[in-house]
Enzyme design. Structure first.
Site, PDB file in Angstrom:
ATOM      1  N   ARG A  76      65.096  32.939  21.196  1.00 16.62           N
ATOM      2  CA  ARG A  76      65.300  33.187  22.625  1.00 16.62           C
ATOM      3  C   ARG A  76      66.769  33.517  22.864  1.00 16.62           C
ATOM      4  NH1 ARG A  76      65.280  28.986  25.010  1.00 16.62           N
ATOM      5  NH2 ARG A  76      64.565  27.465  23.483  1.00 16.62           N
ATOM      6  N   TYR A 204      60.584  38.815  20.383  1.00 14.29           N
ATOM      7  CA  TYR A 204      60.507  37.414  19.961  1.00 14.29           C
ATOM      8  C   TYR A 204      59.649  36.586  20.925  1.00 14.29           C
ATOM      9  CZ  TYR A 204      61.459  32.571  19.221  1.00 14.29           C
ATOM     10  OH  TYR A 204      61.260  31.235  19.029  1.00 14.29           O
ATOM     11  N   LYS A 213      57.140  30.614  28.017  1.00 18.25           N
ATOM     12  CA  LYS A 213      58.341  30.105  28.694  1.00 18.25           C
ATOM     13  C   LYS A 213      58.510  30.748  30.078  1.00 18.25           C
ATOM     14  CE  LYS A 213      59.355  27.693  25.047  1.00 18.25           C
ATOM     15  NZ  LYS A 213      59.113  26.249  25.052  1.00 18.25           N
ATOM     16  N   HIS A 233      58.404  21.006  30.062  1.00 16.27           N
ATOM     17  CA  HIS A 233      58.501  21.345  28.640  1.00 16.27           C
ATOM     18  C   HIS A 233      58.135  20.106  27.828  1.00 16.27           C
ATOM     19  CE1 HIS A 233      61.312  23.011  25.213  1.00 16.27           C
ATOM     20  NE2 HIS A 233      60.084  23.439  25.067  1.00 16.27           N
ATOM     21  N   SER A 255      63.995  22.247  22.103  1.00 13.29           N
ATOM     22  CA  SER A 255      63.336  23.053  21.075  1.00 13.29           C
ATOM     23  C   SER A 255      63.763  22.610  19.679  1.00 13.29           C
ATOM     24  CB  SER A 255      63.697  24.519  21.281  1.00 13.29           C
ATOM     25  OG  SER A 255      63.456  24.876  22.618  1.00 13.29           O
ATOM     26  N   CYS A 257      63.115  19.889  17.940  1.00 15.50           N
ATOM     27  CA  CYS A 257      63.492  18.476  17.747  1.00 15.50           C
ATOM     28  C   CYS A 257      62.280  17.636  17.338  1.00 15.50           C
ATOM     29  CB  CYS A 257      64.089  17.897  19.020  1.00 15.50           C
ATOM     30  SG  CYS A 257      65.780  18.406  19.300  1.00 15.50           S
ATOM     31  N   ASP A 282      53.760  21.705  23.665  1.00 14.41           N
ATOM     32  CA  ASP A 282      54.966  22.338  24.225  1.00 14.41           C
ATOM     33  C   ASP A 282      55.076  22.272  25.745  1.00 14.41           C
ATOM     34  OD1 ASP A 282      57.408  23.735  23.652  1.00 14.41           O
ATOM     35  OD2 ASP A 282      56.509  25.567  24.416  1.00 14.41           O
ATOM     36  N   ARG A 374      58.291  30.996  12.562  1.00 16.97           N
ATOM     37  CA  ARG A 374      57.237  30.345  13.358  1.00 16.97           C
ATOM     38  C   ARG A 374      55.853  30.596  12.787  1.00 16.97           C
ATOM     39  NH1 ARG A 374      58.921  27.672  18.378  1.00 16.97           N
ATOM     40  NH2 ARG A 374      61.160  28.068  18.472  1.00 16.97           N
TER      41      ARG A 374
END
Ligand code: OXD
Ligand code: MN
Length: 589
Positions: A76, A204, A213, A233, A255, A257, A282, A374
């Site tokens: 991002r 992306y 998002k 989130h 993100s 973690c 998420d 990913r």
């Protein structure tokens, strides 16, 4: 089923918007996507034929694809992401701002003719279970077939969404084009007043899969404020106890973690009857239910998980989930035709091709898979998926967990005193940055509610909305903070993490059930060492003490930093949060 020729119909608005976009972007052809498997297969086959995608070993990874992105387009790009409102203050400190007029003036030339020679795909999709009154429709127009394939995994795409739009006439429009992928000509623009997204110059995930998002967080957070709910989130999980009862919790972590790992946790306490069910990894949309509790729904249908570090030990359920029907982006490729990333096995296998498509030199310092590589996988393939993950009402939430990646300061776990204090804990969260966003890795930054990049409006107003929601939830969840990443003097992680995190969840369950020993500290309730089940873990009493320690000197610095952050939020910061900060300072002495 709704058809495009139904007329006059609630689809007219959609049809005219598609025509407008086509007039601007000038594609060679327009293709309305039906979301079928046949369509997915045909697009995938064509991309493989063109060399854009690689098919993985079909025996070991059935129906799986590898995509290599442009090397400048791997995360991002928050500095190119804007909230476009007439008044700059409505975007606030945590967002980049542009006026809607300027945004249109800057982006229109980037979209003009951008789809010449390409196909324009029209992708209707739903965020949320189709039968849920809380589901929201979007339509993404894109010239990226990779985006179409990912959207089919991440959302309920095609006919089911078109039906919803035909019934309600409502959808959030999103126009996406790869443009020329030049970061100089990349913009991700949100127009909250029109529920509209314009994204150009990136393929992306977080920039290009507009349902995630852009719609489900940035735009949804503004809708949620207007309509009195929360778009967060957050992962959603259920913790089953020995009686078979399941207690649901949501968790907000920045993100990369370990959110996906926690959501899919395989419990080492299963023999004692504690296991975890995955509802989402998420995003959580949360509303007050008729019973006065907060209910959460996962608006997504898939996982867009970080690959590096995922393996049979850290996340066996993710490994099982991604074994088929998945898309891998920017991972390495083994000679066998399977995906590989750092942490999958101890050492890279021979004959590896790296994420850029080059022969991997094991002596090189650079990783074979991109750190933000990913997997995109269907949620229903997760062995631990909750039987209620598609419940149209969602699941009732008993605990909210905030967490960050902190080498120091934050103890393993603490519980806030009440909703207002919990809002303060969330608003003052901080974490060390990761590879999920472009920029320096490992710097501590304030990331309120793990929403810093995703709050679609002024963060002060957002905190105010949280406080107000507290008034509206007669039976609010308890709010906790965790830190799996505390390090000792030698820099080693003090807590084993991963599956063992269930022990911390178990303490939370005890707390919300009115059990669970705790001692009151300046920052909240911290477990007494005997209240945590640490049986079988190799932790000395001194280590447990250190994990749970609240160091007043460190916390006085922390309070200073929180104050500085609150100053930046500006005049819309609720007074209640300043009072909470004062209260913390007083308790610290
Ligand atoms: C994500 C992120 O992709 O937070 O979920 O970056
Ligand atoms: Mn995320």
């Amino acid at each position: 089923m709704a058809t495009l020729s139904d007329s006059p119909s609630k689809l007219d608005h959609l049809k005219s918007w598609v025509e407008e976009c086509a007039a601007l972007t000038k594609p060679d052809r327009v293709r309305w996507c039906d979301g079928s498997e046949a369509e997915y297969d045909a697009i995938a086959a064509e991309l493989v034929r063109q060399g854009e995608l690689t098919r993985l070993n079909d025996e070991l990874y059935p129906n799986c694809l590898l995509s290599r992105s442009d090397p400048s387009d791997v995360a991002r790009t928050e500095h190119l992401t804007y909230i476009c409102t007439p008044d700059k203050e409505d975007a606030g400190y945590t967002n980049n701002w542009m006026s809607p007029d300027e945004a249109r003036a800057r982006a229109t030339p980037l979209f003009d003719g951008t789809m010449r020679g390409r196909t324009m795909y029209v992708v209707p999709y739903l965020m949320g279970t189709p039968s849920s009154p809380f589901a929201k429709a979007g339509v993404e127009i894109t010239d990226s077939p990779y985006v179409v394939l990912n959207m089919r995994i991440m959302t309920r795409m095609g006919a089911v969404a078109l039906d919803h739009i035909a019934r309600t006439g409502e959808f959030a429009p999103g126009l996406h084009s790869l443009g020329d992928l030049d970061p100089e000509r990349r913009l991700i623009l949100h127009f909250p007043e029109e529920n509209l997204v314009w994204s150009v110059g990136s393929g992306y995930g977080g920039n290009a899969l507009l349902g995630k998002k852009c719609l489900a967080l940035r735009l949804a957070s503004t809708m949620a404020r207007r309509e009195g709910w929360l778009a967060e989130h957050m992962l959603i999980l259920g913790l089953e106890d020995p009686s078979g009862n399941v207690t649901y919790m949501t968790g907000a972590f920045p993100s990369a973690c370990g959110k996906t790992n926690l959501a899919m946790l395989v419990s080492p306490l299963a023999e004692q009857g504690y296991r975890v069910w995955t509802v989402g990894d998420d995003i959580a949309w949360m509303r007050v239910g008729p019973d006065g509790r907060l209910w959460a729904m996962n608006p997504e249908a898939g996982f867009f998980g970080v690959a590096p570090g995922t393996n049979e030990q850290t996340n066996p359920n993710a490994m099982a989930t991604l074994r088929g029907n998945s898309i891998f982006t920017n991972v390495a490729l083994t000679a066998e035709g399977t995906p590989w990333w750092e942490g999958l096995t101890d050492a890279p296998p021979d004959g590896l091709i790296d994420w850029r498509g080059q022969t991997y030199d094991a002596a090189s310092k650079s990783p074979a898979a991109h750190p933000n590589s990913r997997f995109t996988s269907p949620a229903r393939q997760c062995p631990g998926i909750s039987p209620h993950w598609e419940d149209p009402r969602g699941v009732p939430i008993s605990a909210i967990i905030f967490g960050g990646r902190r080498a120091r300061v934050a103890p393993l776990v603490y519980q806030s005193f009440d909703w207002r204090h919990g809002t303060f804990v969330g608003a003052s969260m901080a974490s060390e940055t990761t590879a999920a966003a472009t920029g320096k890795v490992g710097v501590v930054r304030r990331d309120p509610m793990a929403m810093r990049p995703f709050i679609g409006y002024n963060a002060g107003d957002y905190f105010g909305h949280w406080l107000e929601m507290g008034q509206r939830i007669p039976n609010p969840p308890a709010i906790f903070h965790v830190n799996w990443f505390r390090r000792d003097a030698e820099g080693k992680f003090m807590w084993p993490g991963f599956g063992q995190n269930v022990r911390v969840l178990r303490w939370m369950l005890d707390r919300v059930s009115g059990r669970g020993g705790a001692r009151e500290t300046a920052i909240g309730y911290v477990p007494t060492p005997d209240a945590l089940d640490l049986d079988g873990l190799d932790l000395t009493p001194a280590a447990v003490e250190a994990l749970l320690h609240v160091d007043h000197a460190e916390w006085r610095d922390e309070a200073q930093n929180i104050g500085a952050f609150f100053d930046k939020i500006g005049p819309r910061l609720p007074a209640a949060l300043r009072q909470e900060l004062d209260g913390l300072r007083q308790r610290l002495g």
